[in-house]
Design an enzyme around this catalytic site. Sequence first.
Site, PDB file in Angstrom:
ATOM      1  N   ALA A 195      -0.799  -7.532  -7.909  1.00 27.00           N
ATOM      2  CA  ALA A 195       0.328  -8.131  -8.639  1.00 27.00           C
ATOM      3  C   ALA A 195       1.465  -7.127  -8.724  1.00 27.00           C
ATOM      4  O   ALA A 195       1.259  -5.975  -9.110  1.00 27.00           O
ATOM      5  CB  ALA A 195      -0.115  -8.541 -10.042  1.00 27.00           C
ATOM      6  N   GLY A 196       2.673  -7.550  -8.356  1.00 28.39           N
ATOM      7  CA  GLY A 196       3.814  -6.649  -8.438  1.00 28.39           C
ATOM      8  C   GLY A 196       3.802  -5.606  -7.346  1.00 28.39           C
ATOM      9  O   GLY A 196       3.409  -5.867  -6.209  1.00 28.39           O
ATOM     10  N   GLU A 243      -5.055  -9.698  -3.018  1.00 32.30           N
ATOM     11  CA  GLU A 243      -3.626  -9.501  -3.299  1.00 32.30           C
ATOM     12  C   GLU A 243      -3.406  -8.940  -4.697  1.00 32.30           C
ATOM     13  O   GLU A 243      -3.880  -9.496  -5.686  1.00 32.30           O
ATOM     14  CB  GLU A 243      -2.854 -10.815  -3.150  1.00 32.30           C
ATOM     15  CG  GLU A 243      -1.353 -10.614  -3.351  1.00 32.30           C
ATOM     16  CD  GLU A 243      -0.589 -11.928  -3.463  1.00 32.30           C
ATOM     17  OE1 GLU A 243       0.491 -11.917  -4.089  1.00 32.30           O
ATOM     18  OE2 GLU A 243      -1.074 -12.951  -2.953  1.00 32.30           O
ATOM     19  N   THR A 295       2.304 -12.993  -1.248  1.00 32.44           N
ATOM     20  CA  THR A 295       1.526 -14.233  -1.161  1.00 32.44           C
ATOM     21  C   THR A 295       1.815 -14.975   0.132  1.00 32.44           C
ATOM     22  O   THR A 295       0.904 -15.530   0.766  1.00 32.44           O
ATOM     23  CB  THR A 295       1.823 -15.133  -2.373  1.00 32.44           C
ATOM     24  OG1 THR A 295       1.651 -14.383  -3.576  1.00 32.44           O
ATOM     25  CG2 THR A 295       0.891 -16.334  -2.405  1.00 32.44           C
ATOM     26  N   LYS A 310      -7.319 -12.940  -5.916  1.00 34.94           N
ATOM     27  CA  LYS A 310      -6.207 -12.452  -6.741  1.00 34.94           C
ATOM     28  C   LYS A 310      -6.802 -11.934  -8.045  1.00 34.94           C
ATOM     29  O   LYS A 310      -7.111 -12.694  -8.958  1.00 34.94           O
ATOM     30  CB  LYS A 310      -5.226 -13.594  -7.025  1.00 34.94           C
ATOM     31  CG  LYS A 310      -4.001 -13.185  -7.831  1.00 34.94           C
ATOM     32  CD  LYS A 310      -2.939 -12.539  -6.965  1.00 34.94           C
ATOM     33  CE  LYS A 310      -1.662 -12.321  -7.765  1.00 34.94           C
ATOM     34  NZ  LYS A 310      -0.574 -11.762  -6.959  1.00 34.94           N
TER      35      LYS A 310
END
Length: 216
Positions: free
Chosen positions: A156-157, A154, A64, A83
Amino acid sequence: KHRARSGFQVAMTSLQTTLRPVRRHLLRPLSARSSSLAHLLPTPLEPSVRTHLVFGANTDVGKTVLSAGLLRAASPARARYVKPLQTGGPTVDADFVGTYCPAAECHTLYSWDAPVSPHLASRGEECPVAASEILRGTNALLAVAPPCSWTLVETAGGVLSPGPVDGSGAWRPQADVLAPLHLPAVLAGDSRMGGISATLCALEALLGRGYEVHAV
């Protein structure tokens, strides 16, 4: 000894239950893992629209912060941040990007309150999302990007972190879910102990799935 053995057995049973839905998917050839989703995408994106997927070698490596910095540096170009999957609150990462890049247009597609992996959050909150829905929603946002803009998507993880469970309880790694978009990637490396290996493994996972990695 008996208690320790029992605890180990419980842990292993839980792990096997968690991995069972995705085991078949992971055993398939890399080229076949996202092919079932490819037909969902209508038309290629406008060439003048720059778009990159932001992957991380692990969770909490600064994806981020990297996204916010890149979009801020891209000004005065039209900046957009997407996102697809967010845990730990509805717009946590989008709010961060919006704070440091006020001109950016920020979108969050699916979110869960629990600060855990999407497959655990979606299962625990009983809000499953099919991979096809994630792909359609992300593609719909990218399709309306104005000319000469730059969009960062973006994840996640980490690269192979689970996406949310679908109605059957199965999940797919995010790199497989988003592969049909055929977007180039930016990989945020891991600077912690063991990070070189983690970063190279993540890079290899992306290249093996046909991603064009523009920067690490």
